[in-house]
Design an enzyme around this catalytic site. Structure first.
Site, PDB file in Angstrom:
ATOM      1  N   ASP A  76      74.206  98.587  58.074  1.00 43.48           N
ATOM      2  CA  ASP A  76      73.492  97.887  59.127  1.00 43.48           C
ATOM      3  C   ASP A  76      72.078  98.420  59.311  1.00 43.48           C
ATOM      4  OD1 ASP A  76      75.765  96.377  59.631  1.00 43.48           O
ATOM      5  OD2 ASP A  76      76.479  97.701  61.236  1.00 43.48           O
ATOM      6  N   TYR A 131      82.119 107.336  55.599  1.00 41.94           N
ATOM      7  CA  TYR A 131      80.947 107.394  56.467  1.00 41.94           C
ATOM      8  C   TYR A 131      81.031 108.653  57.322  1.00 41.94           C
ATOM      9  CZ  TYR A 131      79.514 102.533  55.605  1.00 41.94           C
ATOM     10  OH  TYR A 131      79.064 101.369  55.037  1.00 41.94           O
TER      11      TYR A 131
END
Length: 268
Positions: free
Chosen positions: A56, A110
């Protein structure tokens, strides 16, 4: 066919994947390939091209992976010659013609640096334990489909930060940042542990009970694994990456110090 590892500072980009408005990391990559003559002047994407996934706006990566038909001379070092400084290729691997950077990934990890000096590490770990395993995470994403995932989550204290790790085969849109916000809410006492059970239940949560996303800047795509693929580090390209991101780290540290002086000085 060759796969490349990319590291980038995502703060200046509107995510990885191309979109109609705003510069993305993929825009920078494809423009570099066009200038190198790997793509034609129109910049048409090869049918073989794929990336490990989207990140993102504001999210960074250490091991974003892209693969496409590439000439033998296109090393990570050569690719860096046309990439902007905040995007660095640093390793590559020859892969079969059937390789797909998205679909062949076994896992993605992540990491998120959550600044939470007053948070309870024990509670943060308990939230991660409850999130781990197979669940329907429909309350932690805007996606309508593909919300059932098998997750491994953890949190550890590193000074004023809780470092949160999330590993899965893939993630629904916005999941990690919402999961981090859930960890923070429970670890700081804003939510009870029972709220985690509600989040994982079939009950749809929105409005005041919805879980908002944490800020994107502390999030990094840390690793993407592929069975049987051995990436070879291009030492000169890796040295360039260390120099670029080391300079950015120093600048960020100086900026943080400046903000600290302003914050501490407003009381006179």
């Amino acid at each position: 066919m060759r796969a490349y590892r990319l590291a980038y500072d995502g703060v200046s980009y509107r995510g990885f994947q191309r979109q109609p408005h705003g510069q993305t990391v993929e825009d920078a990559l494809l423009e570099a390939l066009r200038r190198l003559g790997v793509l034609d002047e129109q910049g048409a994407i090869p049918t073989s091209y794929a990336a490990a996934g989207r990140t993102d706006t504001g999210v960074s990566a250490l091991a974003q992976t892209v693969a496409f038909e590439a000439p033998d001379w296109l090393t990570p070092r050569a690719l860096n010659g046309e990439l902007p400084g905040d995007v660095r290729a640093w390793a590559s691997a020859d892969v079969p013609s059937t390789f797909h950077a998205t679909h062949d990934a076994r896992s993605r990890t992540y990491t998120y640096a959550l600044h939470a000096p007053g948070a309870d590490e024990r509670l943060a770990r308990e939230v991660c334990d409850r999130l781990s395993g197979e669940h329907d995470f429909h309350n932690l994403t805007s996606d309508d489909d593909g919300t059932v995932r098998h997750l491994r989550a953890s949190a550890t204290r590193e000074g004023p930060f809780l470092t949160c790790h999330f590993r899965a085969g893939g993630f629904p849109r916005g999941f990690v940042r919402r999961a981090v916000r859930l960890v923070e809410a429970v670890a700081t006492g804003d939510r009870s542990m029972e709220f985690v059970d509600r989040v994982l239940s079939a009950e749809p949560l929105d409005g005041p009970d919805g879980v908002a996303a944490a800020a994107p800047e502390p999030l990094v795509l840390l690793s993407v694994t592929y069975p049987g693929v051995g990436f070879v580090v291009d030492e000169r390209a890796a040295a360039s990456a260390r120099e670029v991101f080391g300079s950015r780290r120093a600048a960020a540290s100086a900026r943080a110090r400046t903000m600290g002086l302003l914050s501490d000085g407003v009381d006179g």
